[in-house]
Design a protein around this motif. Structure first.
Motif, PDB file in Angstrom:
ATOM      1  N   HIS A   1       2.068   2.213   1.896  1.00 35.85           N
ATOM      2  CA  HIS A   1       1.010   2.662   2.748  1.00 35.85           C
ATOM      3  C   HIS A   1       0.665   1.563   3.626  1.00 35.85           C
ATOM      4  O   HIS A   1       0.120   1.786   4.652  1.00 35.85           O
ATOM      5  N   ALA A   2       0.571   0.394   3.015  1.00 39.21           N
ATOM      6  CA  ALA A   2       0.223  -0.709   3.837  1.00 39.21           C
ATOM      7  C   ALA A   2       0.914  -1.199   5.164  1.00 39.21           C
ATOM      8  O   ALA A   2       0.230  -1.325   6.093  1.00 39.21           O
ATOM      9  N   ILE A   3       2.146  -1.241   4.754  1.00 37.35           N
ATOM     10  CA  ILE A   3       3.019  -1.684   5.675  1.00 37.35           C
ATOM     11  C   ILE A   3       3.251  -0.432   6.982  1.00 37.35           C
ATOM     12  O   ILE A   3       2.895  -0.805   8.124  1.00 37.35           O
TER      13      ILE A   3
ATOM     14  N   ALA B   1      -4.969  -3.203   5.484  1.00 39.17           N
ATOM     15  CA  ALA B   1      -3.350  -3.205   5.208  1.00 39.17           C
ATOM     16  C   ALA B   1      -2.946  -4.780   4.898  1.00 39.17           C
ATOM     17  O   ALA B   1      -2.223  -4.656   4.120  1.00 39.17           O
ATOM     18  N   LEU B   2      -3.504  -5.764   5.840  1.00 38.74           N
ATOM     19  CA  LEU B   2      -2.801  -6.955   5.435  1.00 38.74           C
ATOM     20  C   LEU B   2      -3.303  -7.596   4.149  1.00 38.74           C
ATOM     21  O   LEU B   2      -2.376  -8.089   3.469  1.00 38.74           O
ATOM     22  N   SER B   3      -4.544  -7.359   3.957  1.00 42.96           N
ATOM     23  CA  SER B   3      -4.918  -7.663   2.718  1.00 42.96           C
ATOM     24  C   SER B   3      -4.234  -6.903   1.269  1.00 42.96           C
ATOM     25  O   SER B   3      -4.038  -7.828   0.527  1.00 42.96           O
TER      26      SER B   3
ATOM     27  N   ALA C   1      -5.681  -3.205  -4.189  1.00 46.68           N
ATOM     28  CA  ALA C   1      -4.775  -3.228  -3.101  1.00 46.68           C
ATOM     29  C   ALA C   1      -4.446  -2.000  -2.755  1.00 46.68           C
ATOM     30  O   ALA C   1      -4.327  -1.493  -1.648  1.00 46.68           O
ATOM     31  N   ALA C   2      -4.086  -1.115  -3.747  1.00 49.42           N
ATOM     32  CA  ALA C   2      -3.787   0.343  -3.751  1.00 49.42           C
ATOM     33  C   ALA C   2      -5.149   1.009  -3.006  1.00 49.42           C
ATOM     34  O   ALA C   2      -4.743   2.030  -2.152  1.00 49.42           O
ATOM     35  N   THR C   3      -6.212   0.719  -3.280  1.00 49.39           N
ATOM     36  CA  THR C   3      -7.282   1.430  -2.760  1.00 49.39           C
ATOM     37  C   THR C   3      -7.561   1.013  -1.037  1.00 49.39           C
ATOM     38  O   THR C   3      -7.621   1.902  -0.174  1.00 49.39           O
TER      39      THR C   3
ATOM     40  N   ILE D   1      -7.143   3.102   2.184  1.00 45.16           N
ATOM     41  CA  ILE D   1      -7.973   3.242   3.574  1.00 45.16           C
ATOM     42  C   ILE D   1      -7.538   3.005   4.679  1.00 45.16           C
ATOM     43  O   ILE D   1      -7.817   3.422   5.767  1.00 45.16           O
ATOM     44  N   ALA D   2      -6.340   1.947   4.594  1.00 43.02           N
ATOM     45  CA  ALA D   2      -5.741   1.824   5.801  1.00 43.02           C
ATOM     46  C   ALA D   2      -5.099   2.921   6.207  1.00 43.02           C
ATOM     47  O   ALA D   2      -5.036   3.065   7.433  1.00 43.02           O
ATOM     48  N   PHE D   3      -3.979   3.741   5.632  1.00 45.86           N
ATOM     49  CA  PHE D   3      -3.299   4.688   6.049  1.00 45.86           C
ATOM     50  C   PHE D   3      -4.090   5.934   6.552  1.00 45.86           C
ATOM     51  O   PHE D   3      -3.992   6.710   7.388  1.00 45.86           O
ATOM     52  N   SER D   4      -5.293   6.134   5.465  1.00 45.25           N
ATOM     53  CA  SER D   4      -6.039   7.211   6.084  1.00 45.25           C
ATOM     54  C   SER D   4      -6.829   6.971   7.434  1.00 45.25           C
ATOM     55  O   SER D   4      -7.118   8.217   8.011  1.00 45.25           O
ATOM     56  N   ASN D   5      -6.939   5.858   7.541  1.00 41.21           N
ATOM     57  CA  ASN D   5      -7.558   5.651   8.987  1.00 41.21           C
ATOM     58  C   ASN D   5      -6.585   5.052  10.080  1.00 41.21           C
ATOM     59  O   ASN D   5      -6.936   4.743  11.087  1.00 41.21           O
TER      60      ASN D   5
END
Length: 386
Positions: free
Chosen positions: A197-199, A215-217, A245-247, A251-255
């Motif tokens: 998700h983050a990457i 995402a970076l965090s 981190a999962a949350t 948030i990152a990929f949802s936005n």
């Protein structure tokens, strides 16, 4: 350029947050919550803390404990009946991504006419839905903070991505203590899901400065802690870091969005019943290697955030280091190939053309740094078989 940002209204994060569930539901103005979870959460007693908090707040609480892994349109029917029988005014999605996705789908279908396939991507759903309060018990899907739900069509086996604010939880309780009993395999699969998700959020064509920070965090925390929770699930500090981190990744990929890995992993789950995070892990190194040329600097940032490259490393070298790290991570987490997992080559190759079309239809590959053709997706599926 304007970025459209959506978040839950309330988020309570930290050890013991589950004890504030009843108070949170009251604050939201609900009186008849229905807890949506799976049989294991009920039988193991894990859901008891949620029920105690709700009932302790004087709320008329009911339990639906029949959600299934990779929920299907057929599996929603009994849940919808439970929602209506209880007269629920709020749903508590308690468990892994499947339970939370089930709650989201039920909340939506309670106020909209089916079938669910009418609401799959690329449609953006903005209509009414019962509010959902999400309580994750795995550190991976980020579903507690996303405006997505994944439901498989029982008639076609298509794993449908349904999107829009209608599926965004109104609140989330993020308590890492609920993850302390997770076995190693589940810790690995959900952790890789969060990393994906983050990457993907960071390299997506829809990335933005808001999603980038989350995402970076998330990458930094996952890089430092994923192997540790796989090795020692009792490490509270590592568990807490992975849960947050999962949350953040959610948030990152949802936005922003996910991309090719997710587009390709959903059909694997639908056709071969492979857990979502595990399917991501199977694909992650090969898809990243395919995609690096489209966003070399961004992939290099990911390598640096993970701690496997430094500022002195050039972007090209750092991006290649990221690919090498994803391969090493799969080895360290004992990620199987489709072949070693017992899927026959004939069954795999037979499904590849259909899976490629379903991946493209989801829309996620269009967000990838390198947008693939159907034939390129087929080649990637063949390459990862093992």
């Amino acid at each position: 350029m304007t970025f459209h940002i959506s978040l839950p209204r309330i988020m309570k994060v930290g050890a013991g947050a589950i004890r504030e569930l009843g108070e949170t539901v009251q604050d939201l103005g609900a009186a008849r919550p229905l807890v949506v979870t799976d049989p294991f959460m009920k039988e193991s007693g894990t859901v008891d803390a949620a029920l105690e908090s709700l009932r302790g707040a004087g709320l008329e609480t009911a339990l639906y404990a029949e959600s299934v892994p990779d929920p299907t349109t057929d599996s929603l029917e009994s849940g919808l009946a439970a929602v209506r029988e209880h007269g629920a005014d709020l749903l508590v999605g308690f468990g892994g991504g499947s339970s939370i996705d089930t709650a989201k789908a039920l909340g939506f279908l309670a106020l909209n006419d089916g079938p669910m396939r009418n609401y799959k991507a690329p449609r953006n759903n903005t209509g009414p839905a019962l509010p959902v309060l999400a309580v994750p018990t795995t550190a991976g899907t980020g579903s507690e903070a996303t405006q997505f739900t994944i439901i498989s069509d029982s008639e076609t086996d298509e794993k449908m991505l349904c999107t829009g604010p209608s599926f965004l939880p109104i609140a989330a309780i993020v308590d890492y203590e609920l993850t302390l009993s997770m076995p190693g395999r589940l810790s690995a699969d959900t952790g890789v899901d969060a990393l994906t998700h983050a990457i993907e959020a960071y390299v997506s064509r829809r990335a933005n400065p808001f999603s980038d920070g989350f995402a970076l965090s998330a990458m930094t925390a996952i890089g430092a802690n994923l192997r540790e929770v796989y090795k020692d699930g009792s490490n509270r500090q590592a568990r807490e870091a992975m849960m947050l981190a999962a949350t953040q990744a959610g948030i990152a990929f949802s936005n922003s969005s996910v991309a090719l890995v997710h587009g390709m992993s959903r059909p694997i789950g639908a056709h071969f019943h492979v857990a979502h995070g595990l399917a991501n892990a199977m694909l992650f190194p090969a898809v990243t290697e395919f995609s690096v040329s489209g966003a070399e600097a961004r992939y290099a940032d990911c390598a640096r955030a993970l701690g496997v490259a430094g500022e002195v490393d050039g972007d090209a070298a750092a991006a290649l280091t990221l690919v090498a790290e994803l391969k090493a991570l799969n080895e360290d987490l004992a990620v199987p190939t489709p072949k070693s997992r017992g899927i026959s080559r004939d069954d795999w190759e037979r499904a590849v053309p259909v899976m490629a079309q379903q991946a493209l239809a989801s829309g996620s590959p269009a967000n990838n740094p390198v947008v693939p053709s159907a034939s390129e997706i087929e080649e990637l599926y063949s390459a990862i078989y093992g």
